[in-house]
Design a protein around this motif. Structure first.
Motif, mmCIF file in Angstrom:
data_model
loop_
_atom_site.group_PDB
_atom_site.id
_atom_site.type_symbol
_atom_site.label_atom_id
_atom_site.label_comp_id
_atom_site.label_asym_id
_atom_site.label_seq_id
_atom_site.Cartn_x
_atom_site.Cartn_y
_atom_site.Cartn_z
ATOM 1 N N TRP A 1 114.735 67.824 90.241
ATOM 2 C CA TRP A 1 114.632 67.810 88.784
ATOM 3 C C TRP A 1 115.255 69.060 88.177
ATOM 4 N N SER A 2 115.075 70.187 88.821
ATOM 5 C CA SER A 2 115.662 71.422 88.307
ATOM 6 C C SER A 2 117.184 71.343 88.293
ATOM 7 N N ALA A 3 117.760 70.782 89.342
ATOM 8 C CA ALA A 3 119.215 70.640 89.379
ATOM 9 C C ALA A 3 119.699 69.714 88.265
ATOM 10 N N GLY A 4 118.947 68.622 88.035
ATOM 11 C CA GLY A 4 119.335 67.703 86.956
ATOM 12 C C GLY A 4 119.259 68.353 85.585
ATOM 13 N N LEU A 5 118.202 69.125 85.327
ATOM 14 C CA LEU A 5 118.073 69.805 84.032
ATOM 15 C C LEU A 5 119.150 70.868 83.855
ATOM 16 N N LEU B 1 123.714 73.134 66.590
ATOM 17 C CA LEU B 1 122.453 73.848 66.692
ATOM 18 C C LEU B 1 121.442 73.070 67.535
ATOM 19 N N GLY B 2 121.398 71.746 67.312
ATOM 20 C CA GLY B 2 120.484 70.928 68.098
ATOM 21 C C GLY B 2 120.829 70.935 69.578
ATOM 22 N N LEU B 3 122.118 70.812 69.891
ATOM 23 C CA LEU B 3 122.541 70.833 71.295
ATOM 24 C C LEU B 3 122.248 72.176 71.945
ATOM 25 N N ALA B 4 122.448 73.248 71.181
ATOM 26 C CA ALA B 4 122.163 74.571 71.728
ATOM 27 C C ALA B 4 120.674 74.731 72.024
ATOM 28 N N GLY B 5 119.821 74.236 71.095
ATOM 29 C CA GLY B 5 118.381 74.302 71.347
ATOM 30 C C GLY B 5 117.982 73.482 72.565
ATOM 31 N N GLY B 6 118.597 72.297 72.716
ATOM 32 C CA GLY B 6 118.305 71.484 73.894
ATOM 33 C C GLY B 6 118.756 72.147 75.184
ATOM 34 N N ALA B 7 119.902 72.817 75.121
ATOM 35 C CA ALA B 7 120.400 73.506 76.317
ATOM 36 C C ALA B 7 119.457 74.632 76.718
ATOM 37 N N LEU B 8 118.961 75.389 75.736
ATOM 38 C CA LEU B 8 118.036 76.478 76.052
ATOM 39 C C LEU B 8 116.723 75.951 76.613
ATOM 40 N N ALA B 9 116.223 74.851 76.010
ATOM 41 C CA ALA B 9 114.972 74.278 76.507
ATOM 42 C C ALA B 9 115.146 73.756 77.934
ATOM 43 N N GLY B 10 116.267 73.103 78.193
ATOM 44 C CA GLY B 10 116.516 72.603 79.540
ATOM 45 C C GLY B 10 116.630 73.716 80.560
ATOM 46 N N GLY C 1 115.209 76.677 80.331
ATOM 47 C CA GLY C 1 113.875 77.234 80.561
ATOM 48 C C GLY C 1 113.044 76.343 81.474
ATOM 49 N N ALA C 2 113.095 75.011 81.240
ATOM 50 C CA ALA C 2 112.338 74.095 82.096
ATOM 51 C C ALA C 2 112.851 74.129 83.528
ATOM 52 N N SER C 3 114.161 74.251 83.694
ATOM 53 C CA SER C 3 114.730 74.328 85.040
ATOM 54 C C SER C 3 114.258 75.577 85.771
ATOM 55 N N ALA C 4 114.190 76.694 85.050
ATOM 56 C CA ALA C 4 113.724 77.933 85.681
ATOM 57 C C ALA C 4 112.263 77.818 86.113
ATOM 58 N N LEU C 5 111.429 77.175 85.260
ATOM 59 C CA LEU C 5 110.023 76.990 85.622
ATOM 60 C C LEU C 5 109.875 76.088 86.840
#
Length: 253
Positions: A165-169, A192-201, A203-207
């Motif tokens: 899942w981390s690799a996919g995100l 702006l929306g894509l940038a926010g999604g990229a940052l969220a993804g 962060g989730a990948s790092a977790l």
């Protein structure tokens, strides 16, 4: 012309003359005429030249294979027995097989002592295995061992799934980031929306990566403690080797 499949050898000629035909030209001619005597050349060009000049090679094995001499029958000798009495044999007593001693019984109170440092396991390895055994419930050593192996298998599967899942995100975050850069001038809101999604993804990948490492570390600790306890129930000591021990961190449930 009859050739043995996969070999290019004429089996009829080989049985008759005791040797294989070494080149294709001789094979073809020997297949067409059983009385044909091959040149013995290693390739067809040399064979054609030797046929033109009338040259042949005499094979050392002769025209027929040598017949194997049948082995001589074994000699028979009269059988005697050192313990015979007046022609009757007294059978020797059969000794009872010696069985290894049974392994010493292992009680629940002995488990922490089994996980003490030694046999290559360091003080830190032992400490982290003792942390893990507190999360392996059981009314007997066998139940504790089964619990350790079961949890180790589950955690290993979870770690593998989280890594995927981390690799996919991570890939999705990269795609969203590239989209945000591409649309920054034409559509700022979408960018702006894509940038926010990229940052969220990201962060989730790092977790997920962090959680995967924790599960993998816990799985290794549980697997090692289960192996050490299981070996002791058989009267053996499981020595540390390879990549065992030297865990990344403490056991964190």
């Amino acid at each position: 012309m009859i050739l043995k499949p996969g070999t290019g050898t004429n089996p009829i000629y080989a049985r008759k003359h005791g040797h294989e035909i070494p080149n294709t030209l001789d094979k073809v001619l020997a297949g067409l005429c059983p009385e044909y005597q091959p040149t013995g050349a290693r390739n067809s060009m040399d064979a054609a030249e030797m046929l033109w000049k009338g040259e042949h090679v005499e094979f050392a094995c002769g025209s027929h294979p040598a017949q194997a001499t049948p082995p001589a029958p074994p000699k028979s000798y009269p059988t005697t027995y050192s313990n015979e009495t007046y022609g009757s044999r007294t059978p020797a007593p059969i000794a009872a097989p010696t069985l290894p001693p049974p392994p010493p019984p292992v009680a629940l109170a002995d488990l922490e002592g089994i996980l003490a440092p030694g046999f290559g396991w360091s003080e830190q390895d032992s400490q982290r295995q003792l942390q893990a055994i507190k999360h392996c419930p059981g009314a007997s050593p066998q139940e504790v061992i089964r619990s350790a192996f079961h949890q180790s298998h589950q955690l290993d599967g979870q770690s593998f799934s989280k890594t995927g899942w981390s690799a996919g995100l991570t890939v999705a975050s990269l795609v969203a980031g590239m989209g945000a850069i591409a649309s920054a001038l034409t559509n700022p809101g979408l960018a702006l929306g894509l940038a926010g999604g990229a940052l969220a993804g990201a962060g989730a990948s790092a977790l997920l990566v962090k959680s995967s490492h924790r599960d993998s570390n816990n799985s290794h600790i549980l697997s090692d403690l289960g192996r050490r306890l299981d070996a002791k129930t058989w009267g053996q000591n499981y020595e540390r080797h390879g990549s065992h021990g030297n865990y990344r961190a403490d056991f964190l449930p």
